[in-house]
Design an enzyme around this catalytic site. Structure first.
Site, PDB file in Angstrom:
ATOM      1  CG  ASP A 186      -2.016  -1.061   1.157  1.00  0.00           C
ATOM      2  OD1 ASP A 186      -1.802  -2.088   0.482  1.00  0.00           O
ATOM      3  OD2 ASP A 186      -3.076  -0.873   1.785  1.00  0.00           O
ATOM      4  CE  LYS A 206      -5.057   2.221   2.712  1.00  0.00           C
ATOM      5  NZ  LYS A 206      -3.965   1.419   3.310  1.00  0.00           N
ATOM      6  CE  LYS A 250      -6.901  -0.940   2.748  1.00  0.00           C
ATOM      7  NZ  LYS A 250      -5.578  -1.541   3.036  1.00  0.00           N
TER       8      LYS A 250
END
Length: 246
Positions: free
Chosen positions: A101, A165, A197
């Site tokens: 991430d 995300k 996300k």
């Protein structure tokens, strides 16, 4: 969908997260011990790179090796030099991380530098190769405008992101339905199969239900699976289990 159905779906789409600077191996073990497979298993756990090994061992001990282990890079400020970020990425993959991430250099993007974001994403994607998925954190709450949120999402997609995300969970405004709508619409318009996300602030099944309904309305039911939709959360799991126990 009923509250029970949303709760069951939310746990399957969850990246169960602990990203506290005070985290220890014991904290990561406690996080994994909080999983109750009879009530549903998360898609992944997300921890700092130093704890990837610990997470893998703890998951294996509970016969949960199918749960992926994610970690973060350029976290949380997005300010590290690209060479450091690539180094972080390679070390995390060596430790066994399945997902990376990455925080984009969102301050540079807000100042008009689009090239930096594209480069951080594309170089991180190269470093991930076939070994890890790349989830790109745009820090939507700091970008503030719809135009910048859409631009960040587009740059992430062009750079090869597997997921885009919302947030680190470490700033004043994290995931919101407004930014989610912009991001999902941008993903849809790209024509690419890219995941989304929501992270930071999704704490209850009621919260999760709103995101699921929005994603359903923009992307269809088929999008609501772990390969394309995730929640990054720490406290959501206990609420989900409360609902499912009833």
């Amino acid at each position: 969908m009923t509250k029970q159905q949303d709760a069951l779906l939310a746990v399957e789409l969850m990246d169960l997260t602990s990203l506290n600077t005070s985290d220890t191996t014991k904290d990561i073990q406690a996080l994994i011990n909080s999983i109750r497979p009879a009530l549903g298993t998360p898609a992944a756990v997300c921890v700092f790179s130093d704890f990837v090994d610990d997470a893998k061992i703890a998951l294996a001990a509970r016969e949960l090796s199918h749960v992926k282990v994610a970690t973060v890079t350029n976290f949380p400020t997005g300010d590290a030099p690209l060479s450091d970020v690539i180094n972080e990425t390679l070390i995390a993959i060596e430790r066994g991380a399945d997902e990376i991430d990455l925080v984009i250099p969102y301050k540079k993007l807000a100042a008009g530098d689009t090239q930096a974001t594209f480069k951080y994403v594309s170089e991180s994607k190269k470093a991930c190769g076939t070994q890890a998925q790349l989830k790109v954190i745009i820090e939507s709450g700091e970008l503030k405008t719809e135009a910048l949120i859409a631009q960040a999402t587009e740059l992430a997609i062009k750079g090869g992101a597997d997921f885009v995300k919302t947030s680190t969970g470490k700033v004043a405004i994290n995931a919101t339905l407004e930014s989610t709508k912009v991001m999902l619409t941008t993903i849809k318009n790209s024509g690419e199969r890219v995941g989304f996300k929501a992270a930071g602030g999704v704490k209850t099944v009621a919260d999760a239900s709103e995101y699921l309904a929005l994603a359903r309305s923009i992307m269809s039911d088929d999008y609501l699976q772990a390969t394309t939709f995730r929640f990054g959360a720490s406290s959501l799991l206990s609420d989900v289990y409360k609902v499912l126990e009833k």
